[in-house]
Each structure stands twice: as structure tokens, then as C-alpha cells.
Design an enzyme around this catalytic site. Sequence first.
Site, PDB file in Angstrom:
ATOM      1  N   HIS A   9      47.346  41.970  48.304  1.00 52.47           N
ATOM      2  CA  HIS A   9      46.113  41.944  47.516  1.00 52.47           C
ATOM      3  C   HIS A   9      44.938  42.495  48.324  1.00 52.47           C
ATOM      4  CE1 HIS A   9      44.420  38.607  49.828  1.00 52.47           C
ATOM      5  NE2 HIS A   9      45.638  38.091  49.830  1.00 52.47           N
ATOM      6  N   GLU A  80      51.505  33.085  48.341  1.00 49.95           N
ATOM      7  CA  GLU A  80      51.340  32.972  49.787  1.00 49.95           C
ATOM      8  C   GLU A  80      51.874  31.622  50.270  1.00 49.95           C
ATOM      9  OE1 GLU A  80      51.513  34.196  52.469  1.00 49.95           O
ATOM     10  OE2 GLU A  80      49.582  35.100  52.980  1.00 49.95           O
TER      11      GLU A  80
END
Length: 248
Positions: A9, A80
Amino acid sequence: MIRILLVRHGETEWNKTYRMQGQSQVQLAETGRAQARAAGRYVRSQNPTQAYVSTLERTAQTFAEFGLDLTPETREDFAEQHLGEWEGMKTAHAKAEYVELYKAWKSGDGTPPGGETPEALVERLTAGFFHVVRAAAEAPATPSADEKYPLRTAVVVSHGTSIKALLEALGLIDRTRVISVTAGAISVIDVPLHGGPLSSSLPKGGQDDSESPEEATERIRSLTDEQIRAYAKLRMFNLSPEVLSSLA
């Protein structure tokens, strides 16, 4: 052949202030949106027909900047690592307060206090990756900017620690010998449907030219986890959006 584009990202507000994010929901900064747009130039050149994002909003925001006419599938597998007590903490503080544990965590062996273990992280990431590879059986082959033959291509937007953990679990990198993944950077994994080498000097890279698309589809559906792990090859690691912007 199957190609998986792994994109971290873009930069968030916490990235800019050196705070550890983990699974906290943090928005992209304007710099992160610009990084995502730059990464989108490469992503579009690969003509992906399948797309995936994690459950963390910053990956969906990154994908939205790619300019693709695709609706991504949201998968928890690609989130994550949960960092427990470290989430929101300044990186410098964690590094100073937990000297040995921080070193172990960076090398893929340590678990942050109250956080997700490296083993659990790797288990879900590899499960997600194997799903994406086998799902390519339903994807049409499309042209690629850097190959003379069409590929079945998917894009996955994930996170820095997760991408490195996945690549290491597939035997493609040693996490202790590579730099951190840059915000918005692209890594590429190719999965040829055989265990042999690829070569740019051979038609279709040296892949089996006699196999029909229908036969290839059935072969992809039947790939085992062990075969996918053995066939996966690292095409590119950590192509930064800043490089792509400089070439525009």
C-alpha cells in the site's frame, strides 16, 4: 504462466511519522495516493484480470488509484501482522525499548508483545497466495508489456512485513538480506506450470507449447501447495513508485 503482482500500500499518515501500524486502520496520505497512481502505470501494463486487497482500508485505497476496471476480492489472509502493544508506537521507541525482540521480529522470528506470531502470519499468507494461484484457473490470459505471450495475471495489495514474510516462506528471499519494502512498491512472482527454468531466448519462456488452454486450466486447478511453492519464481522485487514516476 501465472503472474502475481504484489503491491505494498501507499504511504500513510503513520508511515510519515514513523509509527508502527500492524492491523490498525490508518488512511493513506496524499503522498501515498500519488505513489499508488504511479504504481498503477505498471499494474495496468500487466492487464490483470483478478485483484485482491486485505481487510485494512489502506490497501483498498491504494487499489482504487490503479485505474483498473476490476472489483477486488477482500481477503483477511493478506492483512498486515498484528503488532499487539507495538501498534501506534514510534518505531524508534520499539527499537530502543525491545532491543533483542525488535531484532528478532525484523528477521522474522520474534513476536511483538500481545501480537501475532510469525508462524501464524506465514500460515495465512501462504494459504492466501495458494488460493490466488489456483483461482487463476478461471482467469483469461492477457497481454503483458514485458512478455511476448499472454499471462494469467492477478494483483494483490498487501503490506510490507507481510510481503517479505510471504516471499521468504516461498523460498524467494532471505528477509535478513533485503531492505524493507518501499511504500507503493511492486514485487512480481511468476508461476510457470512446470518446475524447469524460464528463458527469454525460448518461445513462451521455455514452457510447454503443446498444452491447450483447457489443459492448462485443469493443471492450475490441481496444483498442490508443494508444487506452487516449488514453481514460484521471483521476477522482480521492490520496484518503487518513485522510479516509475521518473520514467513517466
